[in-house]
Design a protein around this motif. Structure first.
Motif, PDB file in Angstrom:
ATOM      1  N   VAL A 277     -17.304  18.000  56.447  1.00  0.00           N
ATOM      2  CA  VAL A 277     -17.613  18.590  55.210  1.00  0.00           C
ATOM      3  C   VAL A 277     -19.025  18.162  55.106  1.00  0.00           C
ATOM      4  CG1 VAL A 277     -16.755  17.946  52.877  1.00  0.00           C
ATOM      5  CG2 VAL A 277     -15.327  18.315  54.654  1.00  0.00           C
ATOM      6  N   GLY A 278     -19.537  17.250  55.604  1.00  0.00           N
ATOM      7  CA  GLY A 278     -20.591  16.345  55.743  1.00  0.00           C
ATOM      8  C   GLY A 278     -20.716  15.395  54.440  1.00  0.00           C
ATOM      9  N   GLY A 279     -19.841  15.137  54.165  1.00  0.00           N
ATOM     10  CA  GLY A 279     -19.986  13.914  53.331  1.00  0.00           C
ATOM     11  C   GLY A 279     -20.684  14.075  51.961  1.00  0.00           C
ATOM     12  N   MET A 280     -20.237  15.704  50.787  1.00  0.00           N
ATOM     13  CA  MET A 280     -20.621  15.512  50.014  1.00  0.00           C
ATOM     14  C   MET A 280     -19.860  16.354  49.341  1.00  0.00           C
ATOM     15  SD  MET A 280     -24.108  14.564  50.243  1.00  0.00           S
ATOM     16  CE  MET A 280     -25.491  14.478  50.975  1.00  0.00           C
ATOM     17  N   ASP A 281     -18.536  15.832  49.950  1.00  0.00           N
ATOM     18  CA  ASP A 281     -17.465  16.625  49.047  1.00  0.00           C
ATOM     19  C   ASP A 281     -16.391  15.160  48.188  1.00  0.00           C
ATOM     20  OD1 ASP A 281     -14.464  17.616  47.873  1.00  0.00           O
ATOM     21  OD2 ASP A 281     -15.056  19.560  49.525  1.00  0.00           O
TER      22      ASP A 281
ATOM     23  N   ALA B 168     -25.962   8.286  54.038  1.00  0.00           N
ATOM     24  CA  ALA B 168     -26.400   9.179  53.463  1.00  0.00           C
ATOM     25  C   ALA B 168     -26.077  10.520  52.035  1.00  0.00           C
ATOM     26  CB  ALA B 168     -26.904  10.270  54.422  1.00  0.00           C
ATOM     27  N   SER B 169     -24.712  10.246  51.219  1.00  0.00           N
ATOM     28  CA  SER B 169     -24.256  10.644  50.912  1.00  0.00           C
ATOM     29  C   SER B 169     -24.286   9.707  49.191  1.00  0.00           C
ATOM     30  CB  SER B 169     -22.413  10.920  50.655  1.00  0.00           C
ATOM     31  OG  SER B 169     -22.322  11.837  51.909  1.00  0.00           O
ATOM     32  N   LEU B 170     -24.694   8.197  49.457  1.00  0.00           N
ATOM     33  CA  LEU B 170     -24.846   7.983  48.259  1.00  0.00           C
ATOM     34  C   LEU B 170     -26.604   8.082  47.757  1.00  0.00           C
ATOM     35  CD1 LEU B 170     -22.898   4.813  49.290  1.00  0.00           C
ATOM     36  CD2 LEU B 170     -22.707   5.827  46.653  1.00  0.00           C
ATOM     37  N   THR B 171     -27.325   8.720  48.520  1.00  0.00           N
ATOM     38  CA  THR B 171     -29.172   8.728  48.005  1.00  0.00           C
ATOM     39  C   THR B 171     -28.817   9.931  47.130  1.00  0.00           C
ATOM     40  OG1 THR B 171     -28.913  10.039  50.361  1.00  0.00           O
ATOM     41  CG2 THR B 171     -29.609   7.892  50.314  1.00  0.00           C
TER      42      THR B 171
ATOM     43  N   THR C 182     -20.440   9.836  43.927  1.00  0.00           N
ATOM     44  CA  THR C 182     -20.300   8.570  43.967  1.00  0.00           C
ATOM     45  C   THR C 182     -18.772   7.583  44.080  1.00  0.00           C
ATOM     46  OG1 THR C 182     -22.517   7.920  43.569  1.00  0.00           O
ATOM     47  CG2 THR C 182     -21.682   6.439  43.445  1.00  0.00           C
ATOM     48  N   GLU C 183     -18.602   7.734  42.707  1.00  0.00           N
ATOM     49  CA  GLU C 183     -17.123   7.157  42.291  1.00  0.00           C
ATOM     50  C   GLU C 183     -16.538   7.309  43.312  1.00  0.00           C
ATOM     51  OE1 GLU C 183     -16.318   8.731  38.967  1.00  0.00           O
ATOM     52  OE2 GLU C 183     -17.060   8.162  36.960  1.00  0.00           O
ATOM     53  N   SER C 184     -16.364   8.507  44.011  1.00  0.00           N
ATOM     54  CA  SER C 184     -15.208   8.953  45.253  1.00  0.00           C
ATOM     55  C   SER C 184     -15.103   8.553  46.310  1.00  0.00           C
ATOM     56  CB  SER C 184     -15.166  10.150  45.278  1.00  0.00           C
ATOM     57  OG  SER C 184     -14.500  10.790  44.520  1.00  0.00           O
TER      58      SER C 184
ATOM     59  N   GLU D  29     -29.925  -3.629  57.303  1.00  0.00           N
ATOM     60  CA  GLU D  29     -30.892  -2.400  56.901  1.00  0.00           C
ATOM     61  C   GLU D  29     -29.577  -1.435  56.412  1.00  0.00           C
ATOM     62  OE1 GLU D  29     -33.038   0.051  55.028  1.00  0.00           O
ATOM     63  OE2 GLU D  29     -34.214  -2.095  55.528  1.00  0.00           O
ATOM     64  N   GLY D  30     -28.732  -1.299  56.873  1.00  0.00           N
ATOM     65  CA  GLY D  30     -27.215  -0.196  55.429  1.00  0.00           C
ATOM     66  C   GLY D  30     -27.139  -1.048  54.557  1.00  0.00           C
ATOM     67  N   LEU D  31     -26.650  -2.111  54.309  1.00  0.00           N
ATOM     68  CA  LEU D  31     -26.242  -3.110  53.722  1.00  0.00           C
ATOM     69  C   LEU D  31     -27.289  -3.069  52.254  1.00  0.00           C
ATOM     70  CD1 LEU D  31     -24.437  -5.537  55.538  1.00  0.00           C
ATOM     71  CD2 LEU D  31     -24.172  -3.674  54.165  1.00  0.00           C
ATOM     72  N   ARG D  32     -28.926  -3.039  52.746  1.00  0.00           N
ATOM     73  CA  ARG D  32     -29.572  -3.601  51.905  1.00  0.00           C
ATOM     74  C   ARG D  32     -29.610  -1.513  51.040  1.00  0.00           C
ATOM     75  NH1 ARG D  32     -34.605  -1.053  50.356  1.00  0.00           N
ATOM     76  NH2 ARG D  32     -34.298  -0.349  52.695  1.00  0.00           N
ATOM     77  N   ARG D  33     -29.310  -0.635  51.521  1.00  0.00           N
ATOM     78  CA  ARG D  33     -29.238   0.505  51.172  1.00  0.00           C
ATOM     79  C   ARG D  33     -28.141   0.552  50.102  1.00  0.00           C
ATOM     80  NH1 ARG D  33     -29.779   4.485  56.187  1.00  0.00           N
ATOM     81  NH2 ARG D  33     -28.962   5.792  54.249  1.00  0.00           N
ATOM     82  N   LEU D  34     -26.716   0.308  50.859  1.00  0.00           N
ATOM     83  CA  LEU D  34     -25.906  -0.019  50.012  1.00  0.00           C
ATOM     84  C   LEU D  34     -25.784  -0.408  48.912  1.00  0.00           C
ATOM     85  CD1 LEU D  34     -22.340   1.058  50.055  1.00  0.00           C
ATOM     86  CD2 LEU D  34     -22.375  -1.095  51.538  1.00  0.00           C
ATOM     87  N   LEU D  35     -26.426  -1.945  49.183  1.00  0.00           N
ATOM     88  CA  LEU D  35     -26.317  -2.438  47.066  1.00  0.00           C
ATOM     89  C   LEU D  35     -26.991  -1.705  46.690  1.00  0.00           C
ATOM     90  CD1 LEU D  35     -25.348  -4.488  46.004  1.00  0.00           C
ATOM     91  CD2 LEU D  35     -27.620  -6.222  46.380  1.00  0.00           C
ATOM     92  N   GLY D  36     -28.032  -1.330  47.158  1.00  0.00           N
ATOM     93  CA  GLY D  36     -29.227  -0.296  46.961  1.00  0.00           C
ATOM     94  C   GLY D  36     -28.649   0.294  45.597  1.00  0.00           C
ATOM     95  N   ALA D  37     -27.308   1.093  46.173  1.00  0.00           N
ATOM     96  CA  ALA D  37     -27.253   2.495  45.779  1.00  0.00           C
ATOM     97  C   ALA D  37     -26.026   2.279  44.864  1.00  0.00           C
ATOM     98  CB  ALA D  37     -26.663   3.537  46.881  1.00  0.00           C
ATOM     99  N   LEU D  38     -25.493   1.414  45.105  1.00  0.00           N
ATOM    100  CA  LEU D  38     -24.276   0.656  44.008  1.00  0.00           C
ATOM    101  C   LEU D  38     -25.032   0.113  42.567  1.00  0.00           C
ATOM    102  CD1 LEU D  38     -21.687  -1.652  46.466  1.00  0.00           C
ATOM    103  CD2 LEU D  38     -21.492   0.693  44.723  1.00  0.00           C
ATOM    104  N   LEU D  39     -25.685  -0.503  42.636  1.00  0.00           N
ATOM    105  CA  LEU D  39     -26.692  -1.042  41.558  1.00  0.00           C
ATOM    106  C   LEU D  39     -27.762   0.478  40.719  1.00  0.00           C
ATOM    107  CD1 LEU D  39     -28.990  -4.262  42.911  1.00  0.00           C
ATOM    108  CD2 LEU D  39     -26.549  -4.106  41.991  1.00  0.00           C
ATOM    109  N   HIS D  40     -27.821   0.849  41.727  1.00  0.00           N
ATOM    110  CA  HIS D  40     -28.488   2.424  40.230  1.00  0.00           C
ATOM    111  C   HIS D  40     -26.859   3.137  39.802  1.00  0.00           C
ATOM    112  CE1 HIS D  40     -29.553   6.892  40.569  1.00  0.00           C
ATOM    113  NE2 HIS D  40     -30.926   5.621  39.545  1.00  0.00           N
ATOM    114  N   SER D  41     -26.359   2.920  40.501  1.00  0.00           N
ATOM    115  CA  SER D  41     -24.344   3.695  39.741  1.00  0.00           C
ATOM    116  C   SER D  41     -24.653   2.955  38.748  1.00  0.00           C
ATOM    117  CB  SER D  41     -23.804   4.111  40.993  1.00  0.00           C
ATOM    118  OG  SER D  41     -22.265   4.528  40.464  1.00  0.00           O
ATOM    119  N   TRP D  42     -24.130   1.566  38.950  1.00  0.00           N
ATOM    120  CA  TRP D  42     -23.686   0.465  37.900  1.00  0.00           C
ATOM    121  C   TRP D  42     -24.394   1.031  36.591  1.00  0.00           C
ATOM    122  CZ3 TRP D  42     -19.458  -3.558  38.007  1.00  0.00           C
ATOM    123  CH2 TRP D  42     -20.205  -4.270  37.177  1.00  0.00           C
TER     124      TRP D  42
END
Length: 462
Positions: free
Chosen positions: A52-56, A91-94, A101-103, A134-147
């Motif tokens: 699917v590619g992670g975008m669904d 990659a999908s969170l970016t 992002t909710e899913s 590095e992966g955790l840094r990207r993850l937290l940044g994406a979560l805060l942006h979504s918040w």
């Protein structure tokens, strides 16, 4: 995947999907053949996600539904192909698509739920699979942006739940404590302390955030630290004791036991509100959640916070809560409960206990518990003149106490009773006139012959 997102919770479908009976899917110890079948299905699901590619978003929701099964998500966390899945997830969170992002956050919440069951084996695997620091840094940044962009309460609750579970792992917490947006992370958790449905989870997340390596200053130096204390105080006031209140107390326990934390509380405008909530929570302590006992003990031992705990009727309320916990609580809580009571009596003197309306009941309970003996010993010299209190002492305690008093005397010579055989009773009474020497034993010496006519051999038994 879309079909699973709709009916994936049906037990019959899950059994068919994994080729394992539903009761074995829920088991903590499934058979080896069941594990093999579940792993095979997980591989198919992961490969489907890659296709699917992670975008669904619906596909990620399907993965979340599947991960609701405890045994399945435990195997997912350590599956050989999960690293590829997490790489796809980051990659999908970016993309920053709201529904996607909710899913994804819903899936993260499920797969980390209960991860501490496998703590030793899971942490390094999860850290590596998430792309390390590095992966955790990207993850937290994406979560805060979504918040910031998505105010949906369910979505934000899922973020808080994921953070609470993930921060059980010190490797995750270490990475996030040095994140450029660490203060933003703390801010959203402060706010969540009052959000209905996630209040306890937010307290758990904050407590876990500083538990890994003791970076308490990240909390205490935050510009809204005082605000968070107020949030806990108001929540404890309006909420009956339960899991949520215990988790918020856990947060206070993590940050306020330090000298810096005690100073923050003693100057806080809502300190009385917080202490009142803590005292109400004492009687609801369990072996798993008893931080309130050691937190109040810490406050009583600190010069700055002691006056706050002792204000008004707090001492009586605390005695009542302690009495209730000792009466009906778990046996293992006796020691921490007695340590708290000891700290209270050292702060107030024994008068607070002896004049309290429930003193007889509490003293009676303490006299029947090994951990309470030292406390009762300290007040016996004063309560022995009050019949209602002395009668509450257990017979076993009284026996031990009398025996200890007899043995506790200073070294000395035994009482010597010189008995004239012709005047036996008079000699005994004269020699026992002073009872203080009885603690050293009694020595009896007979004068005169055994027939009463002369001096016989001396006999004695201390």
């Amino acid at each position: 995947l879309h079909l699973l997102a709709v009916i994936g919770t049906w037990p019959c479908l899950r059994s068919a999907l994994f080729e394992v009976e539903d009761d074995e899917l829920e088991s903590d110890h499934p058979r080896a053949v069941a594990v093999q079948r579940v792993n095979a299905t997980i591989s198919c699901l992961f490969r489907s996600m890659m296709a699917v590619g992670g975008m669904d978003g619906v596909a990620w929701r399907a993965m979340s539904v599947v991960a609701e099964v405890k045994s399945v998500r435990r195997l997912m966390r350590i599956h050989p192909e999960v690293h590829t899945l997490f790489k796809c997830l980051l990659a999908s969170l970016t993309v920053a698509d709201r529904a996607l992002t909710e899913s994804i956050v819903s899936f993260l919440k499920q797969i980390f739920n209960g991860a501490t069951d496998q703590f030793m084996s899971t942490e390094p695997v999860m850290f590596d699979n998430m792309g390390r620091s590095e992966g955790l840094r990207r993850l937290l940044g994406a979560l805060l942006h979504s918040w910031r962009d998505n105010a949906d309460i369910v979505h934000r609750g899922n973020i808080v739940a994921f953070l609470a579970d993930a921060m059980f792992f010190s490797t995750f917490t270490d990475s996030w404590q040095v994140h450029p947006q660490a203060r933003d992370l703390i801010s959203i958790l402060f706010d969540a302390l009052l959000w209905k449905g996630v209040e306890g989870t937010a307290g758990l997340a904050l407590g876990n955030f500083v538990s890994a390596n003791g970076h308490i200053d990240l909390i205490l130096d935050h510009e809204r630290a005082s605000h968070s204390i107020s949030n806990v105080g108001w929540f404890l006031k309006r909420t009956p004791p339960g899991w949520d209140t215990k988790m918020q107390i856990y947060y206070l326990w993590r940050v306020l036991r330090s000298r810096k934390g005690c100073k923050l509380l003693c100057r806080h405008p809502h300190a009385d509100l917080v202490v009142a909530g803590l005292i109400r929570g004492v009687r609801h302590s369990t072996m798993e959640d008893n931080e309130v006992l050691s937190l109040l003990e810490c406050f009583l031992n600190d010069d700055d916070t002691r006056p706050v705990v002792l204000r008004g009727s707090n001492a009586g309320m605390l005695l009542e809560s302690i009495c209730e916990l000792l009466s009906h609580g778990e046996h293992e809580l006796c020691e921490p409960c007695c340590l708290l009571l000891q700290a209270l009596l050292e702060a107030t003197g024994p008068g607070a206990l002896l004049t309290w309306r429930g003193a007889a009941k509490l003293i009676g309970i303490l006299s029947r518990k090994r951990q309470g003996k030292e406390i009762v010993d300290a007040v016996v010299p004063m309560l022995q003149w009050e019949p209602s209190l002395t009668t509450s002492l257990s017979l076993e305690y009284k026996r031990v106490w009398v025996s200890d008093q007899i043995r506790a005397g200073t070294l000395g010579d035994p009482v010597e009773i010189a008995v004239d055989r012709e005047d036996l009773l008079h000699g005994v009474l004269e020699s026992l006139r002073d009872p203080k020497g009885l603690s050293h034993g009694v020595k009896v010496k007979f004068r005169g012959s055994e027939t009463g006519g002369g001096a016989g051999d001396s006999r004695g038994r201390p």
